[in-house]
Design a protein around this motif. Structure first.
Motif, short mmCIF file in Angstrom:
data_model
loop_
_atom_site.label_atom_id
_atom_site.label_comp_id
_atom_site.label_asym_id
_atom_site.label_seq_id
_atom_site.Cartn_x
_atom_site.Cartn_y
_atom_site.Cartn_z
N VAL A 1 0.69 -1.26 0.12
CA VAL A 1 -0.09 0.17 0.09
C VAL A 1 0.92 1.25 0.13
O VAL A 1 1.79 1.45 0.92
CB VAL A 1 -0.82 0.07 1.35
CG1 VAL A 1 -1.79 1.22 1.37
CG2 VAL A 1 -1.83 -1.01 1.22
N LEU A 2 0.63 2.12 -0.84
CA LEU A 2 1.24 3.25 -0.92
C LEU A 2 1.11 4.31 0.25
O LEU A 2 0.02 4.22 0.92
CB LEU A 2 1.22 4.23 -2.44
CG LEU A 2 1.40 3.26 -3.67
CD1 LEU A 2 0.77 3.63 -4.89
CD2 LEU A 2 2.98 3.15 -3.65
N GLU A 3 1.75 5.52 0.04
CA GLU A 3 1.70 6.33 1.15
C GLU A 3 0.24 7.26 1.26
O GLU A 3 -0.31 7.47 2.23
CB GLU A 3 2.65 7.35 1.11
CG GLU A 3 3.09 8.26 2.46
CD GLU A 3 4.29 9.03 2.35
OE1 GLU A 3 4.40 10.11 3.20
OE2 GLU A 3 5.22 8.58 1.62
N ASN A 4 -0.24 7.27 0.04
CA ASN A 4 -1.57 7.98 -0.16
C ASN A 4 -2.73 7.06 0.00
O ASN A 4 -3.90 7.35 -0.27
CB ASN A 4 -1.64 8.58 -1.33
CG ASN A 4 -1.63 7.72 -2.65
OD1 ASN A 4 -1.38 6.35 -2.31
ND2 ASN A 4 -1.74 8.19 -3.88
N PRO B 1 3.85 -0.62 11.64
CA PRO B 1 5.38 -0.78 11.39
C PRO B 1 6.14 0.54 11.74
O PRO B 1 5.50 1.64 11.31
CB PRO B 1 5.47 -1.34 9.86
CG PRO B 1 4.01 -2.01 9.85
CD PRO B 1 3.14 -1.35 10.28
N ALA B 2 7.03 0.64 12.37
CA ALA B 2 7.87 1.99 12.68
C ALA B 2 8.17 2.62 11.41
O ALA B 2 8.00 3.69 11.48
CB ALA B 2 9.22 1.64 13.57
N GLU B 3 8.22 1.92 10.54
CA GLU B 3 8.84 2.91 9.24
C GLU B 3 7.40 3.60 8.73
O GLU B 3 7.70 4.48 8.38
CB GLU B 3 9.24 1.90 8.09
CG GLU B 3 9.49 2.54 6.89
CD GLU B 3 9.99 1.50 5.73
OE1 GLU B 3 10.31 1.86 4.51
OE2 GLU B 3 10.24 0.19 5.97
N THR B 4 6.45 2.86 8.70
CA THR B 4 4.80 3.51 8.29
C THR B 4 4.75 4.66 9.43
O THR B 4 4.23 5.63 8.79
CB THR B 4 4.06 2.61 8.20
OG1 THR B 4 4.42 1.34 7.41
CG2 THR B 4 2.46 2.97 7.82
N LEU C 1 4.53 9.07 8.74
CA LEU C 1 3.28 10.23 9.00
C LEU C 1 3.93 10.80 10.16
O LEU C 1 3.14 12.19 10.20
CB LEU C 1 2.26 9.28 9.51
CG LEU C 1 1.33 8.59 8.51
CD1 LEU C 1 0.39 7.75 9.13
CD2 LEU C 1 1.10 9.30 7.34
N HIS C 2 4.89 10.68 11.11
CA HIS C 2 5.26 11.46 12.13
C HIS C 2 6.72 11.50 12.39
O HIS C 2 7.27 10.84 13.18
CB HIS C 2 4.55 10.83 13.39
CG HIS C 2 2.89 10.82 13.25
ND1 HIS C 2 2.13 12.01 13.72
CD2 HIS C 2 2.18 9.81 13.22
CE1 HIS C 2 0.93 11.50 13.42
NE2 HIS C 2 0.88 10.19 13.18
N PRO C 3 7.48 12.14 11.47
CA PRO C 3 8.90 12.10 11.30
C PRO C 3 9.58 12.50 12.62
O PRO C 3 10.86 12.66 12.69
CB PRO C 3 9.20 13.01 9.85
CG PRO C 3 7.94 13.69 9.85
CD PRO C 3 6.91 13.00 10.40
N GLU C 4 8.83 13.38 13.79
CA GLU C 4 9.47 13.90 14.71
C GLU C 4 9.73 12.90 15.74
O GLU C 4 10.39 13.39 16.56
CB GLU C 4 8.41 14.87 15.32
CG GLU C 4 7.29 14.27 15.81
CD GLU C 4 6.01 14.13 14.92
OE1 GLU C 4 4.79 14.44 15.16
OE2 GLU C 4 6.26 14.24 13.48
N GLU D 1 11.04 -1.94 15.63
CA GLU D 1 10.52 -2.45 14.37
C GLU D 1 9.32 -2.02 14.32
O GLU D 1 8.41 -1.82 12.99
CB GLU D 1 10.90 -4.09 14.00
CG GLU D 1 12.24 -4.43 13.74
CD GLU D 1 12.25 -5.76 13.32
OE1 GLU D 1 10.88 -6.34 12.97
OE2 GLU D 1 13.34 -6.35 13.26
N ASP D 2 8.40 -1.92 15.42
CA ASP D 2 7.07 -1.85 15.34
C ASP D 2 6.72 -0.70 16.42
O ASP D 2 7.54 -0.50 17.24
CB ASP D 2 6.13 -3.01 15.69
CG ASP D 2 6.55 -4.13 14.40
OD1 ASP D 2 6.15 -3.80 13.03
OD2 ASP D 2 6.28 -5.12 14.70
N VAL D 3 5.60 -0.11 16.21
CA VAL D 3 5.21 0.71 17.33
C VAL D 3 3.83 0.39 17.75
O VAL D 3 3.07 0.32 16.98
CB VAL D 3 5.37 2.32 16.91
CG1 VAL D 3 4.81 2.49 15.78
CG2 VAL D 3 4.95 3.26 18.27
N ILE D 4 3.45 0.46 19.16
CA ILE D 4 1.93 0.12 19.59
C ILE D 4 1.28 1.32 19.97
O ILE D 4 1.77 2.17 20.84
CB ILE D 4 2.08 -0.85 20.68
CG1 ILE D 4 2.64 -2.21 20.27
CG2 ILE D 4 0.67 -1.01 21.33
CD1 ILE D 4 2.91 -3.45 21.32
#
Length: 446
Positions: free
Chosen positions: A171-174, A401-404, A408-411, A417-420
């Motif tokens: 799935v793409l960013e959009n 996924p942390a990358e995803t 969205l939240h680069p700060e 690897e993942d964020v809950i």
């Protein structure tokens, strides 16, 4: 169950009792006798055990996809269960089978299908999707089945059951499907989810439909969760683009036991082309004799199914039309508004931040006073546990996924690897007025 539904259920059960007696007197066999004392003891213990459930009925419960059935729906189900019809062969339940056919016709019309279609109720969305993918395999036996990385795990699992190769589409960013990553010549059916079970995302049918038609690929719509939101397709509450194209799909799954006010289990699968009924063709030496009409078992992978589920759905659709301004529409609008309201309130919060704007009624959010993904996960779990411990609110958790997440939240720094994150499902219309209080309770634990 409220007083009104108790009264209606009592009255209708008495009427059914009169019907039973009309066939002549008989004595119930003594082997079935249970003393009042023993029954009272068992049911007293049962009540205590059932009280160990979470308060699914109350607006403080904003956790998983658990929507209480309407009291009158429950009454209709209980009334039918006193007879216990079986919607397999017509002699197992002629009235409930007819009610199922009528309910399916309403749902098929709701989704824009014409007069010709084929469908029935199932025990669950899992079984409904299994049937849809089974028909996909039988229709194009040498082809693969594709679904997005956000699709319910049912599809990957059912492909394994059916011994069909499944293809996961990035799935793409959009939110669009990265269709360049798959070979269309290998694909027979593509699954499009209208209302993912993770965050209620509506996948872009408008992007996928022309691509599928160009390559002669069947489309299966998994609307198990989101299907009833089609009532709002012309409103300003949701983006109706995908919902207005759903009639072009080859098959559709919807779960009335999610947003349809039904008890478990009540799924549904509908096919646009009734000719797929040829795949179900079978013979049974002891059924299908009472009528030349269609027996639902002739177009179902399941055999015995609760006729009470059809009775309850039929009664519900009679009381709650599938319209925007009447019946289901106002109920779904309140659920949608609850998610939007919570999203807006969190937007001004000093302690929480939303993951992304909700597309339906599911919202993801997280404690903002953190610097890393590991801190966000730890704080989210702490809030989740605290609410259940003091019984002031009930949420769920969602793994991203942390990358995803950092896209969205680069700060925030990705050190895992993942964020809950926290997740709320606003399935009850009562929650529209409760979310402000819910937010206060959540923030008090951060």
């Amino acid at each position: 169950m409220n007083k009104s539904s108790r009264k209606i259920l009592g009255k209708t059960l008495n009427q059914l009792s009169d019907w039973r007696k009309s066939f002549g007197k008989w004595e119930e066999d003594s082997a079935l006798f249970v003393s009042d004392e023993k029954a009272e003891q068992v049911f007293s213990r049962l009540v205590q055990r059932l009280k160990c459930n979470f308060p699914f009925h109350h607006p403080i419960y904003a956790g998983q996809m658990l929507k209480p059935p309407h009291p009158l729906t429950w009454a209709a189900y209980a009334m039918a269960m006193s007879i216990n019809p079986n919607n397999h062969a017509l002699d197992g339940g002629p009235p409930s089978s007819e009610m199922e056919k009528e309910s399916i016709a309403q749902l098929a019309h709701f989704f824009g299908y014409g007069k010709e279609f084929l469908g029935h109720l199932t025990a669950s969305g899992t079984i409904a999707n299994l049937e849809a993918l089974w028909v996909a395999r039988e229709s194009q036996p040498k082809k693969k089945i594709a679904y997005s990385e956000n699709a319910h795990y049912t599809h990957e699992r059912m492909c394994s059951v059916l011994r069909v190769e499944g293809v996961k589409i990035p799935v793409l960013e959009n939110g669009g499907f990265n269709l360049h990553e798959i070979n269309p010549e290998e694909i027979g059916t593509i699954v499009v989810t209208l209302g993912t079970t993770g965050l209620g995302e509506v996948e872009p049918l408008d992007q996928i439909l022309p691509w599928a038609k160009e390559h002669d690929i069947r489309i299966h719509i998994d609307a198990a969760y989101g299907g009833f939101f089609r009532t709002l397709q012309d409103s300003d509450l949701i983006d109706g683009t995908s919902w207005k194209l759903i009639e072009h799909a080859d098959s559709i799954v919807i779960d009335p036991h999610k947003h349809g006010l039904q008890p478990y289990g009540c799924g549904c699968v509908i096919f646009k082309d009734p000719a797929v009924g040829k795949f179900y063709k079978h013979d049974s030496p002891y059924t299908y004799f009472t009528s030349e009409d269609l027996h639902l078992g002739e177009i179902s992978l399941e055999c015995s199914r609760a006729g009470a589920a059809a009775v309850a759905l039929w009664a519900t659709l009679e009381m709650f039309p599938l319209k925007e301004t009447e019946g289901f529409g106002p109920i779904l609008a309140k659920c949608r508004n609850a998610a939007l309201k919570m999203h807006g309130l969190i937007g001004t919060s000093q302690k929480l931040k939303t993951y992304k704007k909700p597309e339906l009624d599911i919202l993801g959010y997280f404690p903002s006073e953190a610097k890393t993904t590991s801190e966000i996960s730890a704080k989210s779990k702490k809030v989740f546990d605290a609410g259940m411990k003091d019984q002031t609110f009930y949420l769920s958790l969602y793994r991203v996924p942390a990358e995803t997440f950092t896209r969205l939240h680069p700060e925030y720094e990705a050190d895992t690897e993942d964020v809950i994150i926290l997740r709320s499902v606003f399935m009850k219309p009562d929650q529209e007025e409760f979310v402000e209080e819910l937010l206060k309770r959540i923030e008090s634990h951060i």
